[in-house]
Design an enzyme around this catalytic site. Structure first.
Site, short mmCIF file in Angstrom:
data_model
loop_
_atom_site.label_atom_id
_atom_site.label_comp_id
_atom_site.label_asym_id
_atom_site.label_seq_id
_atom_site.Cartn_x
_atom_site.Cartn_y
_atom_site.Cartn_z
N GLU A 199 0.85 -1.20 0.00
CA GLU A 199 0.00 0.00 0.00
C GLU A 199 0.88 1.25 0.00
OE1 GLU A 199 -2.93 -0.83 3.08
OE2 GLU A 199 -3.33 -2.78 2.16
N GLU A 393 -9.02 4.01 3.79
CA GLU A 393 -8.69 3.16 2.63
C GLU A 393 -8.63 4.11 1.44
OE1 GLU A 393 -7.90 0.07 2.37
OE2 GLU A 393 -8.62 -0.88 4.20
O1 0X9 Z 1 -8.18 -5.70 6.25
C1 0X9 Z 1 -7.53 -4.69 6.63
O2 0X9 Z 1 -6.61 -4.78 7.42
C2 0X9 Z 1 -7.91 -3.32 6.08
N1 0X9 Z 1 -8.10 -3.36 4.65
S1 0X9 Z 1 -6.82 -3.59 3.65
O3 0X9 Z 1 -7.34 -3.80 2.31
N2 0X9 Z 1 -5.96 -2.27 3.60
O4 0X9 Z 1 -6.06 -4.67 4.14
C3 0X9 Z 1 -9.20 -2.86 6.71
C4 0X9 Z 1 -9.11 -2.73 8.19
C5 0X9 Z 1 -10.36 -2.17 8.75
N3 0X9 Z 1 -11.09 -3.14 9.49
C6 0X9 Z 1 -12.22 -3.76 9.03
N4 0X9 Z 1 -12.70 -3.54 7.87
N5 0X9 Z 1 -12.84 -4.56 9.86
ZN ZN Z 2 -4.08 -2.27 4.36
#
Ligand code: 0X9
Ligand code: ZN
Length: 432
Positions: A199, A393
């Site tokens: 990222e 995000e």
């Molecule tokens: O899955 C994650 O760690 C985050 N998205 S990513 O695509 N950057 O990996 C989101 C974290 C936020 N938490 C939830 N959506 N529960």
């Molecule tokens: Zn991430």
């Protein structure tokens, strides 16, 4: 066979980076400092994600598939995370992301409907492009280090740089502090980026924020924040993973850190490693999984360093964790499928989120509405220290949106970040 890595190569790179940083000259620093956004027009003209597509030959031996699976709601998405799917895109009724070939039969066994699949190599042929030269506006670890040092040299008495600890491969995790003189503790805001290796745009946003605050330090609004607040920016938490992701000049879609697990697989998902309902929903105990939570909460030096950093600074009131991509602004709970119990806090989160998305155009929502994921940064920071902690995000529609994506992402997210500063003195003023 899981992904194979070359630890010696990374140690070598690491040593090179450190010695290069140590021997830099002010002139070289100035040059590097000018690299990122010196010419916005030129940046805007840089190619987008479709340009210069080239597949990484080493992805031919990577066993991951890019799959699309039918998934009706967040509960199904959470189950997929637990199977180890690396969910990248969420669309109506389906999700797309990575899963090792060996896990494909498990999907069918558990009754999931696979809509399409292709090897990561085939996927990369359609989506990849080189980091250099087309993406050379992005900052690798060495350039990030040099840029941060440049900020400090150009702003004595205002900006300082320290290492909050070392990564698993021994790189310093840099934290830029922007605070004017005076001993009394001031309310603090913390911005952290690059938990996930691929990222890279998140690092750029954090660096862009630092540059904006320092370049505009005499602007009355910014000056007010610099005079009254303590600002911390940690742009590259997972420096090892970020370096690994670009180490061959071809992107590798690396997510986790570079921990060598007991079974020789690589990496712990740093955003599942915090002590917030650790390794329950949306996380996996399997070391090869992309959502592997580690052997224990804070088993990883990167998360442990951030934990200690936050615990030592009781004045931190707000936190932004930059990730990519999906155009979202997320707030707790991430690991619990119910709204925040504390109505006053919920009001603060929702009010801040609404204000910040007015600058970015992102969608504000409770994290677990995307999927439930335990052990993330924001739940832990809120649970442990009452910090109003968000996950952004970022935009771009891919992890590798090209240099042309930097300017808009930085510009809009800097505005949202400055809004966060405007309430950091007392976020509860929003609940009155
Ligand atoms: O899955 C994650 O760690 C985050 N998205 S990513 O695509 N950057 O990996 C989101 C974290 C936020 N938490 C939830 N959506 N529960
Ligand atoms: Zn991430």
């Amino acid at each position: 066979m899981r992904k194979i890595i070359l630890p010696a190569l990374f140690l070598g790179l690491c040593a090179y980076n450190l010695s290069a940083a140590e021997t830099r000259t002010p002139a070289a620093l100035d040059q590097l400092r000018e690299q990122p956004a010196a010419d916005p027009q030129a940046l805007a003209e840089l190619p987008g994600p479709e340009a210069g597509i080239a597949a990484a030959e080493d992805l031919k031996t990577d066993d991951r598939y890019w799959i699309t699976v039918l998934a009706s709601d967040k509960n199904v998405r959470t189950r997929l995370l637990e199977l180890g799917m690396d969910i990248v895109e969420v669309k109506a009724g389906k999700v797309s992301g990575f899963l090792p070939k060996s896990d494909l039969p498990v999907l069918a066994e558990k009754g999931f409907k696979l809509e399409s699949k292709q090897t990561i190599y085939e996927y990369a042929k359609k989506h990849l492009k080189d980091f250099p030269p087309a993406d050379s506006a992005y900052h690798n670890y060495k350039e990030t280090t040099a840029l941060l040092n440049g900020f400090v040299s150009a702003n004595p008495g205002l900006a300082s740089l320290s290492s909050i600890g070392k990564t698993i491969e021994g790189r310093d995790i840099w934290c830029l502090r922007i605070v004017s003189s005076g001993k009394a503790a001031k309310p603090a805001a913390l911005y952290v980026a690059n938990h996930h290796a691929r990222e890279h745009l998140s690092n750029e946003v954090a660096l862009g924020l630092a540059e904006h605050l320092l370049t505009n330090k005499t602007d009355p609004e910014i000056k007010k924040y610099l005079d009254t607040l303590d600002i911390y920016i940690i742009p590259m938490l997972n420096a090892d993973g970020a370096e690994y992701d670009i180490s061959t000049g071809k992107y590798k879609w690396q997510r986790k850190n570079m921990r060598v697990n007991a079974d020789k697989t690589i990496g712990v998902d740093l955003n599942r490693n915090y002590d917030a309902r650790w390794c329950k929903a949306g996380s996996s105990h399997s070391p090869y999984s992309e959502t592997y939570c580690g052997t224990a909460a804070f088993s990883e030096p990167e998360t442990l360093a951030l934990k200690k950093f936050i615990e030592a600074r009781k004045n931190i009131k707000t936190l932004m964790s930059y990730h990519s991509y999906s155009d979202l602004l997320l707030y707790p709970w991430a690991g619990l499928d119910t709204p925040l119990e504390n109505a006053k806090d919920r009001k603060v989160f929702e009010t801040m989120a609404a204000a910040m998305v007015s600058y970015t155009g992102y969608t504000p929502q409770q994290s677990s509405d995307l999927y439930v994921a335990t052990g993330d940064t924001t739940d832990w920071a809120y649970m442990t220290a009452g910090i109003f902690a968000f996950t952004t995000e970022l935009e771009g529609g891919t992890f590798y949106p090209g240099a042309g994506a930097i300017k808009k992402a930085v510009t809009n997210n800097v505005k949202a970040a400055v809004y966060m500063l405007s309430v950091t003195d007392d976020p509860y003023k929003l609940a009155q």
